[in-house]
Design a protein around this motif. Structure first.
Motif, mmCIF file in Angstrom:
data_model
loop_
_atom_site.group_PDB
_atom_site.id
_atom_site.type_symbol
_atom_site.label_atom_id
_atom_site.label_comp_id
_atom_site.label_asym_id
_atom_site.label_seq_id
_atom_site.Cartn_x
_atom_site.Cartn_y
_atom_site.Cartn_z
ATOM 1 N N LEU A 276 -7.101 16.797 8.084
ATOM 2 C CA LEU A 276 -5.888 15.790 7.640
ATOM 3 C C LEU A 276 -6.481 15.033 6.146
ATOM 4 C CD1 LEU A 276 -4.956 14.769 10.955
ATOM 5 C CD2 LEU A 276 -3.372 15.235 10.303
ATOM 6 N N THR A 277 -5.077 15.201 4.710
ATOM 7 C CA THR A 277 -6.016 14.449 3.778
ATOM 8 C C THR A 277 -4.416 13.330 3.411
ATOM 9 O OG1 THR A 277 -4.942 16.151 2.642
ATOM 10 C CG2 THR A 277 -7.457 16.429 3.567
ATOM 11 N N GLY A 278 -5.465 12.370 2.205
ATOM 12 C CA GLY A 278 -3.765 11.677 2.434
ATOM 13 C C GLY A 278 -4.663 10.996 0.368
ATOM 14 N N ARG A 279 -3.857 9.978 0.423
ATOM 15 C CA ARG A 279 -4.292 9.046 -0.186
ATOM 16 C C ARG A 279 -3.378 8.040 -0.739
ATOM 17 N NH1 ARG A 279 -2.796 8.345 -5.924
ATOM 18 N NH2 ARG A 279 -4.761 8.066 -7.692
ATOM 19 N N LEU A 280 -4.614 6.431 -1.045
ATOM 20 C CA LEU A 280 -3.843 5.087 -1.084
ATOM 21 C C LEU A 280 -3.707 4.913 -2.623
ATOM 22 C CD1 LEU A 280 -5.660 5.233 1.998
ATOM 23 C CD2 LEU A 280 -6.051 3.503 1.723
ATOM 24 N N ASN A 281 -2.929 4.044 -2.849
ATOM 25 C CA ASN A 281 -2.334 3.378 -3.830
ATOM 26 C C ASN A 281 -1.994 1.959 -4.124
ATOM 27 O OD1 ASN A 281 -2.266 6.361 -5.705
ATOM 28 N ND2 ASN A 281 -1.055 6.695 -4.451
ATOM 29 N N ASP A 282 -2.180 0.956 -4.369
ATOM 30 C CA ASP A 282 -2.034 -0.178 -4.488
ATOM 31 C C ASP A 282 -1.134 0.053 -5.442
ATOM 32 O OD1 ASP A 282 -2.723 -2.655 -3.756
ATOM 33 O OD2 ASP A 282 -4.187 -2.979 -5.484
ATOM 34 N N ARG A 283 0.057 -1.246 -4.340
ATOM 35 C CA ARG A 283 1.462 -1.391 -5.264
ATOM 36 C C ARG A 283 2.057 -2.026 -5.250
ATOM 37 N NH1 ARG A 283 4.168 3.381 -4.488
ATOM 38 N NH2 ARG A 283 6.308 2.277 -4.801
ATOM 39 N N GLY A 284 3.033 -2.876 -6.336
ATOM 40 C CA GLY A 284 3.452 -4.041 -7.058
ATOM 41 C C GLY A 284 4.345 -4.228 -7.506
ATOM 42 N N ILE A 285 5.111 -5.664 -7.691
ATOM 43 C CA ILE A 285 6.090 -5.721 -8.497
ATOM 44 C C ILE A 285 5.973 -5.898 -9.680
ATOM 45 C CG2 ILE A 285 7.701 -7.919 -9.116
ATOM 46 C CD1 ILE A 285 8.344 -5.282 -7.325
ATOM 47 N N PHE A 286 6.639 -5.563 -10.909
ATOM 48 C CA PHE A 286 5.838 -5.295 -12.237
ATOM 49 C C PHE A 286 6.972 -6.059 -12.720
ATOM 50 C CE2 PHE A 286 6.256 -4.180 -16.679
ATOM 51 C CZ PHE A 286 4.771 -4.589 -16.759
ATOM 52 N N GLN A 287 6.968 -6.846 -13.767
ATOM 53 C CA GLN A 287 8.642 -7.803 -14.106
ATOM 54 C C GLN A 287 8.071 -7.532 -15.250
ATOM 55 O OE1 GLN A 287 9.689 -11.248 -11.685
ATOM 56 N NE2 GLN A 287 7.936 -10.924 -10.719
ATOM 57 N N GLY B 228 -9.004 7.402 -4.242
ATOM 58 C CA GLY B 228 -7.890 6.954 -3.502
ATOM 59 C C GLY B 228 -7.476 8.182 -1.923
ATOM 60 N N GLN B 229 -8.861 9.109 -2.413
ATOM 61 C CA GLN B 229 -7.723 10.122 -1.362
ATOM 62 C C GLN B 229 -8.960 9.375 0.195
ATOM 63 O OE1 GLN B 229 -6.785 12.529 -1.971
ATOM 64 N NE2 GLN B 229 -6.173 12.694 -4.001
ATOM 65 N N TYR B 230 -8.483 9.960 1.323
ATOM 66 C CA TYR B 230 -9.103 10.177 2.191
ATOM 67 C C TYR B 230 -9.296 11.485 2.985
ATOM 68 C CZ TYR B 230 -4.912 9.318 3.797
ATOM 69 O OH TYR B 230 -3.412 10.066 5.291
ATOM 70 N N SER B 231 -10.382 11.834 4.156
ATOM 71 C CA SER B 231 -10.374 12.945 4.539
ATOM 72 C C SER B 231 -10.350 12.597 5.992
ATOM 73 C CB SER B 231 -10.443 14.397 4.102
ATOM 74 O OG SER B 231 -11.877 14.415 4.168
ATOM 75 N N GLU C 194 3.512 1.708 -8.050
ATOM 76 C CA GLU C 194 1.997 2.454 -7.871
ATOM 77 C C GLU C 194 0.851 1.504 -8.851
ATOM 78 O OE1 GLU C 194 1.380 6.029 -7.009
ATOM 79 O OE2 GLU C 194 2.795 5.721 -5.345
ATOM 80 N N LEU C 195 0.553 0.611 -8.962
ATOM 81 C CA LEU C 195 -0.747 -0.159 -9.687
ATOM 82 C C LEU C 195 -1.819 0.618 -10.565
ATOM 83 C CD1 LEU C 195 0.213 -3.343 -8.535
ATOM 84 C CD2 LEU C 195 1.092 -2.323 -10.332
ATOM 85 N N GLY C 196 -2.415 1.683 -9.190
ATOM 86 C CA GLY C 196 -3.502 2.378 -9.470
ATOM 87 C C GLY C 196 -4.360 3.083 -7.946
ATOM 88 N N PRO C 197 -5.416 3.698 -7.461
ATOM 89 C CA PRO C 197 -5.879 3.762 -6.520
ATOM 90 C C PRO C 197 -6.780 3.254 -5.949
ATOM 91 C CG PRO C 197 -7.557 4.704 -8.213
ATOM 92 C CD PRO C 197 -5.958 4.620 -8.594
ATOM 93 N N THR D 238 1.131 -1.069 0.106
ATOM 94 C CA THR D 238 -0.107 -0.001 -0.176
ATOM 95 C C THR D 238 0.342 1.630 -0.238
ATOM 96 O OG1 THR D 238 -1.875 -1.115 1.329
ATOM 97 C CG2 THR D 238 -2.342 1.555 1.327
ATOM 98 N N GLY D 239 0.733 1.580 -1.421
ATOM 99 C CA GLY D 239 1.427 3.170 -0.838
ATOM 100 C C GLY D 239 0.125 4.179 -0.151
ATOM 101 N N LEU D 240 0.651 5.456 0.589
ATOM 102 C CA LEU D 240 0.233 5.834 1.140
ATOM 103 C C LEU D 240 0.586 7.365 2.099
ATOM 104 C CD1 LEU D 240 -2.350 5.259 3.305
ATOM 105 C CD2 LEU D 240 -0.979 4.361 5.171
ATOM 106 N N THR D 241 0.172 8.108 1.516
ATOM 107 C CA THR D 241 -0.328 9.728 2.213
ATOM 108 C C THR D 241 -1.027 10.063 2.700
ATOM 109 O OG1 THR D 241 -0.710 10.619 0.151
ATOM 110 C CG2 THR D 241 1.422 9.977 -0.506
ATOM 111 N N LEU D 242 0.353 11.728 3.433
ATOM 112 C CA LEU D 242 -0.825 12.243 4.862
ATOM 113 C C LEU D 242 0.048 13.372 4.591
ATOM 114 C CD1 LEU D 242 -2.464 12.961 7.306
ATOM 115 C CD2 LEU D 242 -0.799 11.624 8.503
#
Length: 444
Positions: free
Chosen positions: A249-260, A304-307, A271-274, A231-235
């Motif tokens: 307080l705000t931020g965003r969630l992103n799916d993260r993975g290994i791309f081969q 992917g946004q939250y607050s 980051e694979l998307g929100p 999970t990619g996560l900002t604040l």
């Protein structure tokens, strides 16, 4: 009549004379080689083939399977040993237990002998089922092998219980072995184990899993695969706001993975998307050494946004936590943001003179009202003709309010301000010191 009898007798004699060499040749063709035996050697991945002969002969050793042309494995001269070592790779290891084969030894006269039938079975491990452990590790498991041993007890039977499963992890971190892929191999706990745990050391890092199987027939058969995401996560948070005032307080969630990509693969953590509708937990703590506690929860938007909308109750440290979860069938580690300190500054509700315009000789009254209300000892300052702020008097507040009365003999307009020291709320949170806005006294 006598001639005919003699002719028949001669013919019988001739046939009898032929019969002896033919019988001997047939006997030699079928009995010169026999007793083909198979066994494992002391070297991993090697099979020993032995046979017996009634008379020394050159030999050809072949591997035979039903419906497949025999494959020659090697030869021996007449004076050579009746033994051949071959690698298991030449015997075509397979994940089909019904695919059986045998060894054929042929002598120089065409006589043959066969070994018992044997399978070369090694299970191709299926894709693992994954779940999180309470310690933030990843448990993997595969179902039991239900295949039937079609040549039970053959001398080269590896047995499904002797199959070891292990995992190859690929992740984007040093040291790199395949471009920017790091490969980590994790063995199962014991031969035949159908589950294991990927240690929490690898937590919060996306990685791919490839299942591998190992037995006497093959050292690394590539099997199923799985992915573990992150999970990619900002604040984002303000540095400070007034006590008792709202902030966001705000931020965003992103799916993260290994791309081969490519071969060998290039591992890229992307980051694979929100991430939508994900549980987001806001935590706070009162100091850098105190425990974290939950102050709110929400769900991420489709973007992917939250607050979080908060009232500033005092200076606190905040962070956002997303728990481990499964997204689209893929296990994903949660995440925790870096902490952000949001200071609470003393709120100046009112700072003024009761009478901002006075005639010369009157005593001015400076008023102050702050929150949180307490017994702060506030300092009244003025700006002197040199433009420097200078202390004038103190006032100890009562419930956050107070009036300072003082003598003043300067004509004209003079800027004033209050300095309010730090305080502590009833819940033990710090409220930072603050200067009030500037207010003016005019003396005529």
């Amino acid at each position: 009549m006598l001639k005919k009898t003699i002719a028949v007798a001669c013919a019988a004699a001739v046939l009898a004379g032929w019969g002896v060499p033919m019988a001997q040749a047939a006997s030699r063709a079928t009995s010169a080689v026999s007793d083909v035996e198979l066994s494992w050697t002391g070297w991993v991945g090697w099979v020993r083939i032995t046979w017996s002969e009634t008379t020394p002969s050159a030999n050809t050793i072949s591997f035979e399977r039903d419906g497949v042309a025999p494959v020659q494995l090697g030869t021996r001269t007449t004076d050579g040993a009746n033994e051949l070592w071959v690698t298991t790779s030449k015997l075509a290891p397979t994940d089909d237990p019904a695919d059986v084969g045998r060894i054929i030894v042929t002598d120089s006269d065409g006589g043959t002998a066969r070994s018992v039938d044997f399978d070369r079975y090694i299970r191709t491990a299926p894709s693992p089922t994954l779940s999180f452990t309470p310690e933030n590790g990843v448990k993997w498991s595969i179902p039991a092998d239900t295949s039937i041993d079609t040549t039970a007890g053959d001398p080269l039977d590896a047995g499904s219980s002797r199959t070891t499963y292990y995992l190859e992890l690929r992740l984007n971190e040093p040291p790199n072995y395949l471009l920017n892929c790091r490969r980590v191999y994790l063995n199962s706990t014991y031969p035949g184990a159908l589950s294991g745990v990927i240690d929490k050391y690898w937590s919060n890092k996306p990685f791919s899993i490839t299942m591998l199987s190992l037995n006497a027939w093959e050292s690394a058969r590539i099997g199923g695969s799985a992915e573990v995401g992150g999970t990619g996560l900002t604040l984002t948070a303000p540095a400070a706001t007034a006590h008792g005032k709202p902030f966001v307080l705000t931020g965003r969630l992103n799916d993260r993975g290994i791309f081969q990509t490519a071969s060998p693969p290039v591992c890229q953590e992307r980051e694979l998307g929100p991430v939508a509708n994900e549980l987001v937990v806001l935590q706070a703590r009162n100091s850098g050494t105190s425990p974290w506690y939950v102050v709110g929860t929400t769900r991420s938007a489709p973007t992917g946004q939250y607050s979080f909308s908060m009232m500033n109750a005092g200076t606190r440290e905040y962070r956002v936590v997303v728990p481990n979860t499964t997204r689209a069938g893929i296990l994903s580690f949660g995440g925790t943001t870096a902490s952000k300190v949001v200071k609470a500054t003393t709120q100046v509700v009112s700072a003024k003179f009761i009478a901002p315009v006075l005639t010369y000789g009157k005593r001015p009254q400076a008023y102050l009202w702050v929150a949180p209300g307490g017994s702060q000892r506030a300092a009244l300052q003025f700006r002197n003709p040199n433009g420097t702020w200078q202390g004038l008097t103190y006032k100890t507040l009562y419930a956050g309010r107070g009036i300072a009365t003082f003598a003043w003999s300067r004509r004209g307009a003079t800027p004033f301000r209050w300095w309010v020291p730090a305080s502590t709320t009833s819940t033990g949170l710090r409220v930072e010191p603050v200067y009030s806005g500037i207010f003016t006294l005019t003396v005529r």
